[in-house]
Design a protein around this motif. Structure first.
Motif, short mmCIF file in Angstrom:
data_model
loop_
_atom_site.label_atom_id
_atom_site.label_comp_id
_atom_site.label_asym_id
_atom_site.label_seq_id
_atom_site.Cartn_x
_atom_site.Cartn_y
_atom_site.Cartn_z
N ILE A 49 -46.82 -74.99 -38.26
CA ILE A 49 -45.82 -76.06 -38.32
C ILE A 49 -46.08 -76.96 -39.53
O ILE A 49 -45.15 -77.38 -40.22
CB ILE A 49 -45.83 -76.87 -37.01
N VAL A 50 -47.35 -77.24 -39.79
CA VAL A 50 -47.70 -78.11 -40.92
C VAL A 50 -47.37 -77.45 -42.26
O VAL A 50 -46.93 -78.12 -43.20
CB VAL A 50 -49.20 -78.48 -40.83
N LEU A 51 -47.58 -76.13 -42.35
CA LEU A 51 -47.34 -75.43 -43.62
C LEU A 51 -45.87 -75.08 -43.85
O LEU A 51 -45.46 -74.81 -44.99
CB LEU A 51 -48.17 -74.14 -43.67
N GLN A 52 -45.08 -75.06 -42.80
CA GLN A 52 -43.69 -74.62 -42.91
C GLN A 52 -42.86 -75.42 -43.91
O GLN A 52 -42.09 -74.82 -44.68
CB GLN A 52 -43.04 -74.67 -41.53
N PRO A 53 -42.95 -76.76 -43.98
CA PRO A 53 -42.12 -77.50 -44.94
C PRO A 53 -42.30 -77.08 -46.39
O PRO A 53 -41.36 -77.17 -47.19
CB PRO A 53 -42.55 -78.96 -44.72
N HIS A 54 -43.50 -76.62 -46.76
CA HIS A 54 -43.71 -76.18 -48.14
C HIS A 54 -42.83 -74.96 -48.47
O HIS A 54 -42.25 -74.88 -49.55
CB HIS A 54 -45.19 -75.84 -48.35
N PHE A 55 -42.72 -74.05 -47.52
CA PHE A 55 -41.86 -72.88 -47.72
C PHE A 55 -40.38 -73.29 -47.73
O PHE A 55 -39.59 -72.73 -48.50
CB PHE A 55 -42.11 -71.84 -46.63
N VAL A 56 -40.02 -74.25 -46.90
CA VAL A 56 -38.62 -74.69 -46.85
C VAL A 56 -38.21 -75.29 -48.18
O VAL A 56 -37.17 -74.93 -48.76
CB VAL A 56 -38.42 -75.72 -45.70
N ARG A 57 -38.99 -76.20 -48.70
CA ARG A 57 -38.65 -76.87 -49.95
C ARG A 57 -38.63 -75.89 -51.12
O ARG A 57 -37.73 -75.93 -51.97
CB ARG A 57 -39.65 -78.01 -50.23
N LEU A 58 -39.62 -75.01 -51.17
CA LEU A 58 -39.70 -74.05 -52.27
C LEU A 58 -38.52 -73.08 -52.23
O LEU A 58 -37.90 -72.80 -53.26
CB LEU A 58 -41.02 -73.29 -52.18
N THR A 59 -38.21 -72.57 -51.05
CA THR A 59 -37.11 -71.62 -50.92
C THR A 59 -35.78 -72.28 -51.23
O THR A 59 -34.93 -71.69 -51.92
CB THR A 59 -37.08 -71.03 -49.49
N ARG A 60 -35.57 -73.47 -50.74
CA ARG A 60 -34.32 -74.17 -51.01
C ARG A 60 -34.12 -74.39 -52.50
O ARG A 60 -33.02 -74.18 -53.04
CB ARG A 60 -34.29 -75.51 -50.29
N ALA A 61 -35.19 -74.82 -53.20
CA ALA A 61 -35.08 -75.05 -54.64
C ALA A 61 -34.74 -73.76 -55.38
O ALA A 61 -33.91 -73.74 -56.29
CB ALA A 61 -36.38 -75.64 -55.17
N ALA A 62 -35.40 -72.63 -54.97
CA ALA A 62 -35.10 -71.36 -55.62
C ALA A 62 -33.68 -70.90 -55.34
O ALA A 62 -32.99 -70.38 -56.22
CB ALA A 62 -36.10 -70.30 -55.14
N VAL A 63 -33.22 -71.09 -54.10
CA VAL A 63 -31.86 -70.69 -53.73
C VAL A 63 -30.83 -71.52 -54.49
O VAL A 63 -29.82 -70.98 -54.99
CB VAL A 63 -31.65 -70.82 -52.21
N MET A 64 -31.07 -72.81 -54.62
CA MET A 64 -30.13 -73.69 -55.33
C MET A 64 -29.98 -73.28 -56.80
O MET A 64 -28.90 -73.39 -57.37
CB MET A 64 -30.60 -75.14 -55.24
N SER A 65 -31.06 -72.79 -57.40
CA SER A 65 -30.97 -72.37 -58.80
C SER A 65 -30.33 -70.99 -58.95
O SER A 65 -29.76 -70.68 -60.00
CB SER A 65 -32.36 -72.37 -59.43
N GLU A 66 -30.40 -70.16 -57.91
CA GLU A 66 -29.86 -68.80 -57.99
C GLU A 66 -28.39 -68.71 -57.57
O GLU A 66 -27.66 -67.86 -58.08
CB GLU A 66 -30.68 -67.84 -57.10
N ARG A 67 -27.95 -69.57 -56.68
CA ARG A 67 -26.63 -69.41 -56.09
C ARG A 67 -25.49 -69.63 -57.07
O ARG A 67 -24.35 -69.20 -56.83
CB ARG A 67 -26.46 -70.36 -54.90
N THR A 68 -25.77 -70.29 -58.20
CA THR A 68 -24.72 -70.55 -59.19
C THR A 68 -24.64 -69.46 -60.27
O THR A 68 -23.81 -69.57 -61.17
CB THR A 68 -24.96 -71.91 -59.87
N LYS A 69 -25.48 -68.43 -60.16
CA LYS A 69 -25.52 -67.41 -61.22
C LYS A 69 -24.37 -66.41 -61.04
O LYS A 69 -23.76 -66.30 -59.97
CB LYS A 69 -26.87 -66.71 -61.23
N ASP A 70 -24.13 -65.65 -62.10
CA ASP A 70 -22.96 -64.76 -62.14
C ASP A 70 -23.02 -63.66 -61.08
O ASP A 70 -21.99 -63.28 -60.53
CB ASP A 70 -22.82 -64.15 -63.53
N TYR A 71 -24.21 -63.12 -60.81
CA TYR A 71 -24.27 -62.00 -59.87
C TYR A 71 -23.90 -62.44 -58.45
O TYR A 71 -23.38 -61.65 -57.66
CB TYR A 71 -25.66 -61.36 -59.89
N VAL A 72 -24.15 -63.72 -58.13
CA VAL A 72 -23.74 -64.24 -56.82
C VAL A 72 -22.22 -64.39 -56.76
O VAL A 72 -21.58 -64.04 -55.76
CB VAL A 72 -24.44 -65.58 -56.53
N THR A 73 -21.65 -64.87 -57.86
CA THR A 73 -20.18 -64.99 -57.91
C THR A 73 -19.53 -63.61 -57.82
O THR A 73 -18.53 -63.43 -57.13
CB THR A 73 -19.78 -65.69 -59.22
N ALA A 74 -20.13 -62.62 -58.51
CA ALA A 74 -19.57 -61.27 -58.46
C ALA A 74 -19.65 -60.70 -57.04
O ALA A 74 -18.71 -60.04 -56.57
CB ALA A 74 -20.34 -60.37 -59.43
#
Length: 302
Positions: free
Chosen positions: A171-196
């Motif tokens: 439970i203590v370690l879980q927030p680190h994965f949440v924040r890291l994954t969210r930041a990576a997803v936010m940077s990837e979701r606007t790319k062209d392959y996602v739009t395609a």
């Protein structure tokens, strides 16, 4: 003319290195990471084959050899190369079996924390603004507490045991994965392959977990490696405080707790478990640094 043609057709440019070879070439540039990998592999081997490597059962007591010093010390006995503990149990056997518990804790804790953390992080990255804000504020609240203190509170609520300690650390370690994954997803979701993929008719869940998530795995793998060492260290700390694995479990932190009062009389009962924790955590951290250098394209050497 025919000779020239045959020479031209016979020549083939060398094939580019595969992804695994490219990863290894980048990873081995960091000598500390390679050393950490070999030390980690050694401890993993010990953890897997501990019952075969240990000369005695970790709970077997030799009452006539209480606090026997290591074999090379004055009064030592080669039957017990690393000496015995206050109850006459072989230190070497307990340390070897302790590696099993430490690696079991690391695998379970990182597996649980990464599974739920990555899932929540992907959902937060695609969620409406209000839900994203709610999830991240909850994660910020968890991160605002010192990790060990938070784990202690959770174990105190659940009850002292190895399983409850693993749940608390996850439970203590879980927030680190949440924040890291969210930041990576936010940077990837606007790319062209996602739009395609969206234009091609891919569903929302497919885009989230089949299209975007695989491109976010590199930082998650690095975080998992570093969280492994944190899990081992926190589990040892909880065991030392009596809130983790309970005696007679041969877990390194619990072994330290049992030997506290003998630290001046028998240095080996404290030194060897402490060294095992130190070497394991250091090796995993060095390996994590190498993974970060190899998986992050911004850090790769040209």
């Amino acid at each position: 003319m025919s000779d020239a043609t045959s020479d031209t057709t016979a020549y083939r440019p060398p094939a580019p290195p595969g992804p695994l070879r490219d990863f290894w070439n980048s990873f081995r540039e960091n000598r500390g990471a390679v050393i950490g990998l070999f030390v980690f592999a050694l401890f993993l081997f010990i953890a897997i084959f501990a019952p075969l490597l240990a000369p005695y059962s970790p709970s077997e007591q030799f009452r006539e050899h209480l606090l026997q010093p290591p074999a090379w010390s004055e009064g030592g006995n080669w039957r017990f190369p690393l000496g015995t503990d206050p109850l006459g149990r072989d230190m070497l056997s307990r340390l070897l079996h302790g590696a099993r518990y430490s690696f079991f804790i690391g695998v379970v804790v990182v597996g649980v924390a990464s599974f739920f953390g990555v899932t929540i992080g992907v959902i937060a990255g695609f969620a409406p603004r209000w839900l994203d804000t709610l999830i991240m504020r909850v994660m910020d609240i968890v991160l605002s507490f010192p990790s060990l203190l938070m784990a202690l509170v959770l174990v105190a609520i659940l009850g002292p045991s190895l399983i409850n300690a693993m749940i608390a650390i996850a439970i203590v370690l879980q927030p680190h994965f949440v924040r890291l994954t969210r930041a990576a997803v936010m940077s990837e979701r606007t790319k062209d392959y996602v739009t395609a993929a969206r234009v091609a008719g891919a569903g929302r869940l497919r885009i989230m977990f089949r299209t975007v998530l695989p491109n976010c795995l590199a930082p998650i793998i690095v975080q998992a490696a570093l969280s492994f060492s944190t899990a081992v260290l926190d589990a040892a700390a909880l065991g030392f405080l009596g809130m983790g694995a309970q005696p007679p479990t041969p877990e390194w932190g619990t072994m330290l707790a049992e030997a506290r009062e003998f630290i001046l009389r028998a240095w080996w009962v404290v030194t060897f478990p402490g060294l095992c924790i130190l070497i394991t955590v250091l090796a995993i951290n060095l390996m994590g640094d190498g993974l970060r250098d190899a998986l992050d394209p911004k850090l790769k050497r040209s």
